[in-house]
Write a protein that holds these residues in place. Structure first.
Motif, mmCIF file in Angstrom:
data_model
loop_
_atom_site.group_PDB
_atom_site.id
_atom_site.type_symbol
_atom_site.label_atom_id
_atom_site.label_comp_id
_atom_site.label_asym_id
_atom_site.label_seq_id
_atom_site.Cartn_x
_atom_site.Cartn_y
_atom_site.Cartn_z
ATOM 1 N N UNK A 24 0.833 -1.208 0.000
ATOM 2 C CA UNK A 24 0.000 0.000 0.000
ATOM 3 C C UNK A 24 0.863 1.252 0.000
ATOM 4 N N UNK A 25 1.915 1.254 0.818
ATOM 5 C CA UNK A 25 2.796 2.417 0.893
ATOM 6 C C UNK A 25 3.502 2.649 -0.441
ATOM 7 N N UNK A 26 3.938 1.583 -1.093
ATOM 8 C CA UNK A 26 4.594 1.727 -2.393
ATOM 9 C C UNK A 26 3.630 2.298 -3.432
ATOM 10 N N UNK A 27 2.415 1.788 -3.472
ATOM 11 C CA UNK A 27 1.423 2.290 -4.423
ATOM 12 C C UNK A 27 1.115 3.755 -4.136
ATOM 13 N N UNK A 28 0.897 4.101 -2.878
ATOM 14 C CA UNK A 28 0.573 5.487 -2.533
ATOM 15 C C UNK A 28 1.716 6.431 -2.913
ATOM 16 N N UNK A 29 2.953 6.005 -2.727
ATOM 17 C CA UNK A 29 4.091 6.862 -3.080
ATOM 18 C C UNK A 29 4.192 7.048 -4.594
ATOM 19 N N UNK A 30 3.952 5.994 -5.368
ATOM 20 C CA UNK A 30 3.939 6.145 -6.826
ATOM 21 C C UNK A 30 2.828 7.102 -7.235
ATOM 22 N N UNK A 31 1.646 6.935 -6.653
ATOM 23 C CA UNK A 31 0.532 7.833 -6.968
ATOM 24 C C UNK A 31 0.884 9.280 -6.648
ATOM 25 N N UNK A 32 1.523 9.514 -5.514
ATOM 26 C CA UNK A 32 1.922 10.868 -5.119
ATOM 27 C C UNK A 32 2.892 11.465 -6.132
ATOM 28 N N UNK A 33 3.859 10.682 -6.550
ATOM 29 C CA UNK A 33 4.845 11.170 -7.516
ATOM 30 C C UNK A 33 4.234 11.408 -8.893
ATOM 31 N N UNK A 34 3.313 10.548 -9.302
ATOM 32 C CA UNK A 34 2.642 10.743 -10.582
ATOM 33 C C UNK A 34 1.754 11.983 -10.540
ATOM 34 N N UNK A 35 1.023 12.147 -9.441
ATOM 35 C CA UNK A 35 0.148 13.317 -9.281
ATOM 36 C C UNK A 35 0.968 14.610 -9.362
ATOM 37 N N UNK A 36 2.155 14.607 -8.768
ATOM 38 C CA UNK A 36 3.024 15.790 -8.788
ATOM 39 C C UNK A 36 3.461 16.151 -10.209
ATOM 40 N N UNK A 37 3.439 15.191 -11.120
ATOM 41 C CA UNK A 37 3.817 15.442 -12.522
ATOM 42 C C UNK A 37 2.611 15.829 -13.372
ATOM 43 N N UNK A 38 1.415 15.855 -12.763
ATOM 44 C CA UNK A 38 0.214 16.230 -13.498
ATOM 45 C C UNK A 38 -0.665 15.062 -13.887
ATOM 46 N N UNK A 39 -0.334 13.887 -13.461
ATOM 47 C CA UNK A 39 -1.117 12.692 -13.781
ATOM 48 C C UNK A 39 -2.439 12.716 -13.023
ATOM 49 N N UNK A 40 -3.535 12.471 -13.729
ATOM 50 C CA UNK A 40 -4.861 12.501 -13.121
ATOM 51 C C UNK A 40 -5.503 11.128 -12.959
#
Length: 93
Positions: free
Chosen positions: A42-58
């Motif tokens: 869960x932590x790995x997925x959430x961190x990837x999501x956070x990094x993708x969101x920071x790049x503009x990924x929706x």
């Protein structure tokens, strides 16, 4: 991003995330069986999501084999929905 989780010097889990400029993708999440049920995946997925969101990924997509009930349940717990309108296609090379 390619992320690694360590516990006491041991490799506990890895995940690969990608963004094609339109959609994010989760690839190859793996947690060592001895470290499962500790929140590492869960932590790995959430961190990837956070990094993708920071790049503009929706939106983030992923593929799971239909017979992998454990993975499907894991991703549902994280808020992912199954999209039956999409058909995965592949080709052996």
């Amino acid at each position: 991003p390619f992320l690694v989780a360590e516990c006491d010097g041991s490799l506990a889990g890895v995940v690969i995330g990608a963004w094609d400029g339109r959609r994010g993708w989760l690839h190859h999440l793996a947690v060592d069986p001895g470290f499962r049920r500790r929140g590492i995946g869960s932590a790995l997925v959430h961190e990837v999501e956070t990094r993708l969101r920071a790049r503009g990924c929706l939106k983030v997509n992923l593929l799971v084999f239909a017979d992998n009930a454990e993975a499907r349940a894991f991703y549902r717990r994280l808020g992912y929905d199954e999209n039956l309108a999409v058909i995965a296609m592949g080709r052996e090379l």
